[in-house]
Design a protein around this motif. Structure first.
Motif, PDB file in Angstrom:
ATOM      1  N   PRO A  55       0.818  -1.231   0.000  1.00 43.76           N
ATOM      2  CA  PRO A  55       0.000   0.000   0.000  1.00 43.76           C
ATOM      3  C   PRO A  55       0.843   1.268   0.000  1.00 43.76           C
ATOM      4  O   PRO A  55       0.469   2.264  -0.624  1.00 43.76           O
ATOM      5  CB  PRO A  55      -0.824  -0.128   1.286  1.00 43.76           C
ATOM      6  N   LEU A  56       1.999   1.243   0.687  1.00 46.16           N
ATOM      7  CA  LEU A  56       2.880   2.408   0.708  1.00 46.16           C
ATOM      8  C   LEU A  56       3.501   2.647  -0.671  1.00 46.16           C
ATOM      9  O   LEU A  56       3.630   3.789  -1.116  1.00 46.16           O
ATOM     10  CB  LEU A  56       3.974   2.212   1.753  1.00 46.16           C
ATOM     11  N   ASN A  58       2.159   1.679  -3.539  1.00 47.58           N
ATOM     12  CA  ASN A  58       1.082   2.134  -4.423  1.00 47.58           C
ATOM     13  C   ASN A  58       0.774   3.611  -4.209  1.00 47.58           C
ATOM     14  O   ASN A  58       0.535   4.356  -5.166  1.00 47.58           O
ATOM     15  CB  ASN A  58      -0.174   1.298  -4.186  1.00 47.58           C
ATOM     16  N   ALA A  59       0.787   4.037  -2.960  1.00 46.99           N
ATOM     17  CA  ALA A  59       0.507   5.448  -2.664  1.00 46.99           C
ATOM     18  C   ALA A  59       1.590   6.351  -3.242  1.00 46.99           C
ATOM     19  O   ALA A  59       1.304   7.417  -3.798  1.00 46.99           O
ATOM     20  CB  ALA A  59       0.390   5.653  -1.156  1.00 46.99           C
ATOM     21  N   ARG A  60       2.845   5.919  -3.142  1.00 47.17           N
ATOM     22  CA  ARG A  60       3.949   6.722  -3.655  1.00 47.17           C
ATOM     23  C   ARG A  60       3.908   6.790  -5.183  1.00 47.17           C
ATOM     24  O   ARG A  60       4.065   7.853  -5.786  1.00 47.17           O
ATOM     25  CB  ARG A  60       5.273   6.119  -3.190  1.00 47.17           C
ATOM     26  N   SER A  62       1.382   6.269  -7.175  1.00 47.85           N
ATOM     27  CA  SER A  62       0.136   6.789  -7.751  1.00 47.85           C
ATOM     28  C   SER A  62       0.272   8.246  -8.187  1.00 47.85           C
ATOM     29  O   SER A  62      -0.541   8.750  -8.958  1.00 47.85           O
ATOM     30  CB  SER A  62      -1.010   6.655  -6.737  1.00 47.85           C
ATOM     31  N   GLN A  63       1.322   8.927  -7.718  1.00 49.28           N
ATOM     32  CA  GLN A  63       1.559  10.319  -8.095  1.00 49.28           C
ATOM     33  C   GLN A  63       2.374  10.430  -9.385  1.00 49.28           C
ATOM     34  O   GLN A  63       2.726  11.527  -9.803  1.00 49.28           O
ATOM     35  CB  GLN A  63       2.290  11.038  -6.961  1.00 49.28           C
ATOM     36  N   LYS A 169       9.265   2.653  -2.413  1.00 49.31           N
ATOM     37  CA  LYS A 169       8.429   3.057  -1.273  1.00 49.31           C
ATOM     38  C   LYS A 169       8.833   4.391  -0.669  1.00 49.31           C
ATOM     39  O   LYS A 169       7.977   5.174  -0.232  1.00 49.31           O
ATOM     40  CB  LYS A 169       8.489   1.951  -0.206  1.00 49.31           C
ATOM     41  N   VAL A 202      -0.096  -0.820  -9.167  1.00 48.36           N
ATOM     42  CA  VAL A 202      -0.178   0.574  -9.599  1.00 48.36           C
ATOM     43  C   VAL A 202      -0.030   0.695 -11.112  1.00 48.36           C
ATOM     44  O   VAL A 202      -0.448   1.677 -11.711  1.00 48.36           O
ATOM     45  CB  VAL A 202       0.885   1.421  -8.860  1.00 48.36           C
TER      46      VAL A 202
END
Length: 329
Positions: A55-56, A58-60, A62-63, A169, A202
């Protein structure tokens, strides 16, 4: 504060071909695990299920709008050189924010090629800060973390994977990145499996494959193409590097590596791939990479400059066409 690499449990030996992975519920129990020196380590691992770092990651990521892997089946075909020139070319558009990630862990060369050798990355609460070689071009490489540029990196697969995970990450590329260009080592090894696994959710726009005209290079490129298809990575196209020689004085071109089986263009026809173009060998490209200078700025009239920029335009068209199709769907 200097960044530190997260400790990773060392495996006793490289993972076997059909390893289910230490996070799998079947770790240490599959047929491939029988007789493996890592079996006890994997079977004793009580942390099963999804990787908590995904999840970390993917969050990074996704930008980042577009993520491109640069691959080659064989070393010495100019993959890192082309990665550096692709990064320079994308960053020449002031409207784009570009990042380059050097995952050639045992042979990091992008810091020198992009003129950032000797720089260091810094760690803060927001993550690792890449080194900026231009206002809109950032670079991340293990080369920035070595105590000496000649230090050898002698790591097993698990530790390589741990660093790749940290790069994906923890590197803070800012609020938004248009392109992330990922330089990978030759072949189809641990680094390739790690980056495709971690970036799977992602999404990766695709792979750019670099080859040279001779059959000895195409043999390994076919294996790289097979890897991409098995791993579900879209192949954006193939570029044939060192396709002829450009004389710096008379600008004449001659063949050095004769395409005995038709070269990259014929390979693309045989395998139904997009051929992005051919780039001739100009010896001044090597000099620019050695001194960390942009070849396009130094020699805008070279036929190699025209060829490289045509390839980059074709690649951008392919990426943006795929994005348009995805949006319409």
């Amino acid at each position: 504060m200097s960044p530190s690499i997260e400790p990773t449990q060392e495996l006793n030996a490289p993972e076997p071909e059909h390893c289910p992975g230490p996070e799998s519920d079947l770790a240490g129990k599959e047929d491939a695990c029988q007789g493996c020196p890592n079996q006890e380590i994997c079977s004793s691992n009580t942390v099963k299920g999804p990787d908590p770092d995904l999840p970390l990651i993917n969050a990074r990521l996704s930008q980042i709008d577009h993520k491109i892997l640069v691959l080659s089946g064989k070393g010495g075909v100019g993959k890192s050189t082309f990665t550096s020139m692709l990064s320079w070319a994308l960053a020449a558009d002031d409207s784009l924010e570009v990042g380059a990630m050097d995952l050639d862990i045992c042979g990091p060369s992008l810091p020198r090629m992009l003129g950032a050798e000797g720089e260091g990355v810094h760690q803060s609460n927001s993550g690792w800060s890449p080194v900026y070689v231009a206002d809109n071009l950032g670079l991340m490489s293990i080369g920035f973390m070595l105590p000496d540029p000649d230090s050898a990196i002698i790591w097993r697969g698990a530790k390589k994977n741990g660093l790749i995970k940290q790069f994906l990450k923890d590197v803070n590329w800012g609020e938004h990145l248009d392109y992330l260009v990922v330089d990978t080592p030759p072949g189809t090894s641990d680094e390739h499996l790690a980056v495709t696994t971690y970036m799977k959710e992602v999404g990766v726009d695709g792979a750019l494959i670099v080859t040279t005209p001779q059959e000895v290079a195409l043999l390994d490129v076919r294996k790289e193409i097979d890897f991409c298809r098995k791993a579900g990575i879209k192949i954006l196209g193939l570029v044939e590097n060192m396709s002829g020689f450009v004389c710096p004085n008379c600008k004449g071109q001659s063949q050095i590596f004769k395409p005995t089986t038709g070269g990259g263009e014929q390979l693309c026809k045989d395998l139904n791939l997009k051929f992005l173009g051919s780039v001739p060998l100009d010896p001044r490209i090597g000099a620019c990479c050695d001194h960390g200078r942009c070849f396009f700025d130094e020699y805008p009239d070279s036929p190699a400059t025209t060829a490289i920029l045509d390839v980059v335009d074709a690649l951008r068209d392919q990426v943006e066409l795929d994005m348009t199709k995805l949006t319409l769907e």
